[in-house]
Motif scaffolding. Sequence first.
Motif, PDB file in Angstrom:
ATOM      1  N   ARG A 148       1.817   7.201  -6.351  1.00 60.11           N
ATOM      2  CA  ARG A 148       0.804   8.232  -6.553  1.00 60.11           C
ATOM      3  C   ARG A 148       1.410   9.623  -6.352  1.00 60.11           C
ATOM      4  NH1 ARG A 148      -3.123   8.811  -1.699  1.00 60.11           N
ATOM      5  NH2 ARG A 148      -1.086   9.395  -0.871  1.00 60.11           N
ATOM      6  N   ILE A 171       2.219   1.896  -3.399  1.00 59.64           N
ATOM      7  CA  ILE A 171       1.188   2.518  -4.244  1.00 59.64           C
ATOM      8  C   ILE A 171       1.107   4.017  -3.981  1.00 59.64           C
ATOM      9  CG2 ILE A 171      -1.307   2.630  -4.617  1.00 59.64           C
ATOM     10  CD1 ILE A 171      -0.104   0.246  -5.931  1.00 59.64           C
ATOM     11  N   GLU A 172       1.151   4.376  -2.705  1.00 58.49           N
ATOM     12  CA  GLU A 172       1.032   5.799  -2.379  1.00 58.49           C
ATOM     13  C   GLU A 172       2.290   6.571  -2.762  1.00 58.49           C
ATOM     14  OE1 GLU A 172      -0.168   5.400   1.726  1.00 58.49           O
ATOM     15  OE2 GLU A 172      -2.282   5.694   1.205  1.00 58.49           O
ATOM     16  N   LEU A 230       0.845  -1.206   0.000  1.00 56.57           N
ATOM     17  CA  LEU A 230       0.000   0.000   0.000  1.00 56.57           C
ATOM     18  C   LEU A 230       0.869   1.241   0.000  1.00 56.57           C
ATOM     19  CD1 LEU A 230      -2.926   1.003   0.169  1.00 56.57           C
ATOM     20  CD2 LEU A 230      -2.687   1.037   2.643  1.00 56.57           C
TER      21      LEU A 230
END
Lengths: 112, 112
Positions: free
Chosen positions: A22, A18-19, A15
């Motif tokens: 981003r 992913i951030e 996670l």
Amino acid sequence: MNTAMLTALAEPNRLHIIELLRDGGPLTIGEITSRLELNQPQTSKHVRVLSEAGLVEVEPVANRRIIKLRPEPFQQLDSWLETFRSMWEDRLDRLDDYLREIQAQDKTFDQS
Amino acid sequence: MNTAMLTALAEPNRLHIIELLRDGGPLTIGEITSRLELNQPQTSKHVRVLSEAGLVEVEPVANRRIIKLRPEPFQQLDSWLETFRSMWEDRLDRLDDYLREIQAQDKTFDQS
DNA sequence: CTGAAACATTCCTTTACAGGAATATTCCTT
DNA sequence: AAGGAATATTCCTGTAAAGGAATGTTTCAG
């Protein structure tokens, strides 16, 4: 919904990756490794899982791999969430009703 | 984002329970058990996980438990997704640019 | 062609978790 | 008070998955 995607996102390090992607655009394995303070093999493994879940695209450039987010799974997740939206929009509906009531009152006032 | 919520959703039976609740309103353990063709203990365990993740509210009524969806975690997930939305709205931006180009061309035609 | 940088893969160990089976608990009915 | 229905808990087993360590692979530089 795709449970593979959820499984991939459910792991904290993934996670986090992913951030990172981003916020920081495409990154290499090495960059992710240093920013997340992981060992390189674990980063590779996690990225592999993310890639197999379709969350991420891996583009080999010479010696390194450039990892980018893929929008499609997030769109999917978003439209799945749509099917739940009525749950919490009931409140807004009630607000709507309230506003409509106010408006009706205004009309009454206009006529007086 | 909350990985506990994602972990809870990542299991197929639990995801199924969530969708059952979304579509069929509040249900008891027994109803979920029969509709999902699980054993009752597994249903109880899964509901417990969902409950601990905050996805579900368990209301004891006499002999049985009534399970309902809680909107908050879905709202959370939604606003988390918001932070990714610019990713796939870039395309719309490009469409915007395209439309602007067309419009510019029209102006050119008007002048000729 | 050699070495080094960037990654990938493999092997091992530990841990978490899902399912099954059996049993315990709670609550209503009579 | 007794029995049955609805649910919870416990114990066991198998499996998947994460992390560490070591090693393999690819690619470029010199």
